[in-house]
Design a protein around this motif. Structure first.
Motif, short mmCIF file in Angstrom:
data_model
loop_
_atom_site.label_atom_id
_atom_site.label_comp_id
_atom_site.label_asym_id
_atom_site.label_seq_id
_atom_site.Cartn_x
_atom_site.Cartn_y
_atom_site.Cartn_z
N SER A 262 0.84 -1.20 0.00
CA SER A 262 0.00 0.00 0.00
C SER A 262 0.88 1.24 0.00
N SER A 270 -9.14 2.85 3.28
CA SER A 270 -9.30 1.56 2.59
C SER A 270 -9.14 1.78 1.09
N LEU A 271 -8.28 0.96 0.47
CA LEU A 271 -7.97 1.10 -0.95
C LEU A 271 -8.31 -0.17 -1.70
N GLN A 272 -8.66 0.00 -2.96
CA GLN A 272 -8.84 -1.12 -3.87
C GLN A 272 -7.88 -0.95 -5.04
N TYR A 273 -7.44 -2.07 -5.65
CA TYR A 273 -6.31 -2.04 -6.57
C TYR A 273 -6.69 -2.56 -7.96
N GLU A 294 -9.29 -5.31 -2.43
CA GLU A 294 -8.40 -4.74 -1.44
C GLU A 294 -7.16 -5.58 -1.20
N GLN A 295 -7.04 -6.73 -1.84
CA GLN A 295 -5.88 -7.58 -1.62
C GLN A 295 -4.66 -7.00 -2.33
N THR A 296 -3.48 -7.25 -1.79
CA THR A 296 -2.24 -6.69 -2.31
C THR A 296 -1.36 -7.74 -2.97
N CYS A 315 -4.20 2.35 -7.50
CA CYS A 315 -5.22 2.14 -6.48
C CYS A 315 -6.17 3.34 -6.43
N VAL A 318 -11.83 3.01 -1.56
CA VAL A 318 -13.00 2.15 -1.66
C VAL A 318 -14.27 2.98 -1.67
#
Length: 347
Positions: A262, A270-273, A294-296, A315, A318
């Motif tokens: 991240s 909270s981030l989404q990729y 959200e998985q890295t 990214c 969310v």
């Protein structure tokens, strides 16, 4: 009698010391004046550069483009004969553009422009009597608050337009909260001349701000229109993901596991990729996009064997209201043989 004599002695000593101090102060004043005018030699006959008088007056003047400027020469003893003017070391003549002789020791400059800025010297008999530093420019144009962006929903930056008015212009950012109190605050930390940083102590979450900027120089002040925004919820743009790496799966050279971290300085956001990838056989702008939530990390399957592949990740928040980040640095990996084929040497 002896006491009176001692008193007289101390009195005379005090007066002499006072006289010496005054002489030293006078000498210091003259020396300072000489240092300030060292660009002009003290012997006018030995140099073509004019001699500066220690009593020469110095002024600074600011004028608007297109205006008319009158420069007055303060000549000693009121003498105005043999008066001449110089601009940045060059003597002015009547044929000079937009310059007209004025009565006495005045210089009249009409319809001045930026190129007329500089140092003007009035000389009488080769001695500088007056030095005027003229600055020509414009009133500042109305600035504009361009945006306020947060990287992590905890801090943010605002920036604004900067106008070249040919004069020193000072910009200030002000703001209020949409709470009905209308208390005015100023930028807590300026960064250069066109941006402001709001740290953790100055950022309020889920709060609407009203921003505006003032631009001020010697000719006036201009104020921007108000800019309304909630930077921590409506204008969040995270930094790119970090440390993107890729590894081949041991049991199949066409399977690649991609990992990343991240962005730094993200605590509670909270981030989404999005994982983007392409092979060396694809066009440079032909990327396949894989959303990973959200998985890295992500496992890519069925890639072209024995082929160089390029990977990058970006990214976004969310929650709605944010922006996608810039892309990470591109990572390269060369695939091997598929499980049913013979592997080749990997790089």
């Amino acid at each position: 009698m002896r006491k009176d004599w001692n008193t007289c002695f101390y009195l005379v000593t005090f007066l002499l010391n006072g006289f010496m101090l005054c002489q030293g102060a006078t000498l210091l004043r003259v020396q300072r004046g000489a240092d300030e005018l060292t660009s002009y030699p003290t012997d006018a006959l030995a140099s073509a550069t004019p001699t500066a008088s220690l009593s020469a007056s110095q002024h600074e003047l600011v004028a608007a483009v297109g205006s008319t400027v009158l420069l007055n020469c303060t000549a000693r003893d009121g003498l105005t004969a043999d008066v001449s003017w110089q601009h940045n070391g060059r003597e002015l003549t009547i044929s000079r553009r937009d310059s007209q002789p004025a009565p006495g020791a005045q210089l009249r400059l009409e319809d001045v422009d930026v190129e007329d800025s500089g140092t003007y010297l009035c000389l009488v008999g080769g001695i500088v009597q007056t030095q005027v530093v003229l600055k020509v420019g414009r009133k500042p144009r109305q600035p504009e608050v361009q945006d306020c962006i947060s990287r992590n929903a905890d801090t943010f930056r605002c920036w604004w337009t900067v106008d070249d008015s040919d004069l020193d212009t000072h910009y200030r950012l002000f703001y209020t909260f949409n709470d009905g109190k209308r208390v005015r605050y100023e930028c807590p930390e300026y960064e250069g001349g066109n941006s402001c940083y709001f740290g953790y102590e100055d950022t309020y979450l889920f709060t609407h701000y009203q921003f505006w900027v003032t631009a001020t120089n010697a000719l006036g002040t201009a104020t921007s229109k108000s800019f309304f925004v909630d930077p921590t919820s409506d204008r969040v743009k995270p930094d790119p993901p970090r440390d993107v790496t890729a590894r081949l799966r041991h049991n199949d050279g066409t399977k690649v596991k991609v990992y990343w971290k991240s962005p730094a300085d993200v605590l509670y956001l909270s981030l989404q990729y999005e994982l983007h990838f392409r092979s060396e056989n694809d066009r440079e702008d032909e990327w396949t996009v894989q959303k990973t939530g959200e998985q890295t990390s992500f496992l890519l399957l069925g890639l072209e064997p024995n082929t160089r592949h390029f990977l990058r990740v970006r990214c976004e928040p969310v929650l709605s209201g944010g922006f996608k980040s810039e892309f990470s640095d591109v990572t390269e990996i060369v695939t091997g043989e598929s499980r049913d084929g013979q592997r080749h040497n990997r790089t």
